[in-house]
Design a protein around this motif. Structure first.
Motif, PDB file in Angstrom:
ATOM      1  N   UNK A 136      43.393  36.297  37.108  1.00 55.57           N
ATOM      2  CA  UNK A 136      42.491  37.097  36.279  1.00 55.57           C
ATOM      3  C   UNK A 136      41.994  36.310  35.075  1.00 55.57           C
ATOM      4  N   UNK A 137      42.802  35.395  34.589  1.00 55.60           N
ATOM      5  CA  UNK A 137      42.409  34.577  33.441  1.00 55.60           C
ATOM      6  C   UNK A 137      41.567  33.372  33.844  1.00 55.60           C
ATOM      7  N   UNK A 138      41.868  32.795  35.017  1.00 54.49           N
ATOM      8  CA  UNK A 138      41.263  31.507  35.371  1.00 54.49           C
ATOM      9  C   UNK A 138      40.028  31.597  36.256  1.00 54.49           C
ATOM     10  N   UNK A 139      39.878  32.698  37.018  1.00 56.32           N
ATOM     11  CA  UNK A 139      38.732  32.781  37.929  1.00 56.32           C
ATOM     12  C   UNK A 139      37.414  33.037  37.219  1.00 56.32           C
ATOM     13  N   UNK A 140      37.331  33.951  36.236  1.00 56.77           N
ATOM     14  CA  UNK A 140      36.014  34.248  35.648  1.00 56.77           C
ATOM     15  C   UNK A 140      35.207  33.032  35.197  1.00 56.77           C
ATOM     16  N   UNK A 141      35.811  32.025  34.540  1.00 59.37           N
ATOM     17  CA  UNK A 141      35.002  30.861  34.144  1.00 59.37           C
ATOM     18  C   UNK A 141      34.470  30.047  35.328  1.00 59.37           C
ATOM     19  N   UNK A 142      35.063  30.240  36.519  1.00 58.08           N
ATOM     20  CA  UNK A 142      34.616  29.485  37.689  1.00 58.08           C
ATOM     21  C   UNK A 142      33.419  30.121  38.397  1.00 58.08           C
ATOM     22  N   UNK A 143      33.111  31.373  38.038  1.00 56.30           N
ATOM     23  CA  UNK A 143      32.038  32.084  38.731  1.00 56.30           C
ATOM     24  C   UNK A 143      30.676  31.763  38.129  1.00 56.30           C
ATOM     25  N   UNK A 144      29.736  31.451  38.987  1.00 51.90           N
ATOM     26  CA  UNK A 144      28.347  31.304  38.567  1.00 51.90           C
ATOM     27  C   UNK A 144      27.775  32.674  38.216  1.00 51.90           C
ATOM     28  N   UNK A 145      26.675  32.755  37.465  1.00 56.26           N
ATOM     29  CA  UNK A 145      26.040  34.056  37.222  1.00 56.26           C
ATOM     30  C   UNK A 145      25.754  34.769  38.543  1.00 56.26           C
ATOM     31  N   UNK A 146      26.175  36.015  38.624  1.00 55.50           N
ATOM     32  CA  UNK A 146      26.039  36.758  39.874  1.00 55.50           C
ATOM     33  C   UNK A 146      27.151  36.485  40.863  1.00 55.50           C
ATOM     34  N   UNK A 147      28.070  35.588  40.488  1.00 58.50           N
ATOM     35  CA  UNK A 147      29.166  35.230  41.378  1.00 58.50           C
ATOM     36  C   UNK A 147      30.171  36.363  41.523  1.00 58.50           C
ATOM     37  N   UNK A 148      30.906  36.334  42.645  1.00 59.25           N
ATOM     38  CA  UNK A 148      31.801  37.438  43.001  1.00 59.25           C
ATOM     39  C   UNK A 148      33.200  36.917  43.312  1.00 59.25           C
ATOM     40  N   UNK A 149      34.197  37.657  42.849  1.00 58.92           N
ATOM     41  CA  UNK A 149      35.585  37.461  43.250  1.00 58.92           C
ATOM     42  C   UNK A 149      35.977  38.597  44.178  1.00 58.92           C
ATOM     43  N   UNK A 150      36.549  38.260  45.330  1.00 55.85           N
ATOM     44  CA  UNK A 150      37.156  39.235  46.229  1.00 55.85           C
ATOM     45  C   UNK A 150      38.644  38.930  46.289  1.00 55.85           C
ATOM     46  N   UNK A 151      39.450  39.889  45.860  1.00 60.47           N
ATOM     47  CA  UNK A 151      40.888  39.678  45.735  1.00 60.47           C
ATOM     48  C   UNK A 151      41.625  40.825  46.407  1.00 60.47           C
ATOM     49  N   UNK A 152      42.648  40.496  47.202  1.00 59.72           N
ATOM     50  CA  UNK A 152      43.458  41.523  47.839  1.00 59.72           C
ATOM     51  C   UNK A 152      44.849  41.533  47.211  1.00 59.72           C
ATOM     52  N   UNK A 153      45.399  42.733  47.018  1.00 54.57           N
ATOM     53  CA  UNK A 153      46.735  42.858  46.455  1.00 54.57           C
ATOM     54  C   UNK A 153      47.346  44.180  46.886  1.00 54.57           C
ATOM     55  N   UNK A 154      48.627  44.353  46.556  1.00 54.97           N
ATOM     56  CA  UNK A 154      49.330  45.590  46.831  1.00 54.97           C
ATOM     57  C   UNK A 154      49.198  46.550  45.657  1.00 54.97           C
ATOM     58  N   UNK A 155      49.207  47.844  45.961  1.00 57.27           N
ATOM     59  CA  UNK A 155      49.236  48.842  44.890  1.00 57.27           C
ATOM     60  C   UNK A 155      50.528  48.745  44.091  1.00 57.27           C
ATOM     61  N   UNK A 156      51.578  48.178  44.678  1.00 51.60           N
ATOM     62  CA  UNK A 156      52.841  47.998  43.962  1.00 51.60           C
ATOM     63  C   UNK A 156      52.696  47.057  42.763  1.00 51.60           C
ATOM     64  N   UNK A 157      51.684  46.198  42.775  1.00 47.00           N
ATOM     65  CA  UNK A 157      51.510  45.220  41.695  1.00 47.00           C
ATOM     66  C   UNK A 157      50.368  45.593  40.754  1.00 47.00           C
TER      67      UNK A 157
END
Length: 217
Positions: A136-157
């Motif tokens: 969550x801290x490191x991905x945003x600076x890597x995204x170009x304008x309009x860029x997208x992060x798709x992340x999968x996780x458990x509801x437990x976390x």
């Protein structure tokens, strides 16, 4: 797709398939640069290449996983740059149109770093967020304008925590997919501990997986 799945490398499971479904809905721009974080066998990286990405980069802390990804990409006839290193360090300074992430997210009662390489694919500290918070801290600076992060996780976390952190970083984040799956061996073995922590209801034997989509305006 058919993939080599050697011992010690995380093979595609329900979370991987859920992320591929989300990937298939994304429109990739011409010349799209895609990053697959925690690639395992390279399934998501290969899926992105087949979707028409101009360049796909896959990273994993496991050298065995990186070698497996390279071989699977070769067998699939896809071009994938596979790099070994700690989380996003191998791509420091680069930027992407799409980042795919299937990080470790299972809460564990065991302190310290997992001894076995395959355990590192899911063990993520007492709250399941040892890697999620870093992403969550490191991905945003890597995204170009309009860029997208798709992340999968458990509801437990704590998916709400992920959305909160990504939103604080300036991204528009929300849950776009949910799926209930039966417990596998890992969660069955620690069901009592999860229940003690208040993460598991009496009689509950299914885990909710979620896909979070976060877009940089």
């Amino acid at each position: 797709m058919w993939l080599l799945k050697p011992p010690g490398v995380y093979a595609p499971q329900e979370d991987s398939h859920l992320l591929v479904t989300a990937l298939e809905r994304e429109s990739l721009p011409p010349g799209a640069e895609v990053l697959d974080v925690g690639t395992g066998t390279g399934a998501l990286a290969i899926a992105a290449a087949r979707r028409g990405a101009a360049r796909v980069t896959a990273v994993d802390a496991s050298v065995r996983a990186v070698l497996t990804t390279r071989l699977n990409a070769l067998l699939a006839g896809c071009r994938v740059r596979a790099l070994s290193g700690d989380l996003l360090e191998p791509v420091a300074g680069e930027r992407f149109h799409l980042v795919l992430a299937n990080p470790p997210y299972v809460p564990t009662p065991h302190p310290g770093f997992p001894r076995h390489s395959l355990d590192r694919a899911w063990e993520a500290g007492p709250d399941g967020r040892a890697v999620l918070d870093r992403l969550c801290a490191q991905v945003p600076p890597l995204l170009l304008p309009g860029g997208v992060l798709l992340l999968v996780q458990s509801a437990f976390s704590s998916a709400p925590r992920t959305i909160e952190l990504l939103t604080r970083s300036g991204l528009d984040a929300d849950i776009v997919d949910r799926r209930l799956i039966p417990f596998g061996p890992v969660l069955r073995a620690r069901a009592g501990w999860l229940r003690e922590r208040g993460l598991l209801e009496p009689g509950q034997d299914k885990e909710e997986l979620v896909v979070i989509r976060a877009r940089r305006p």
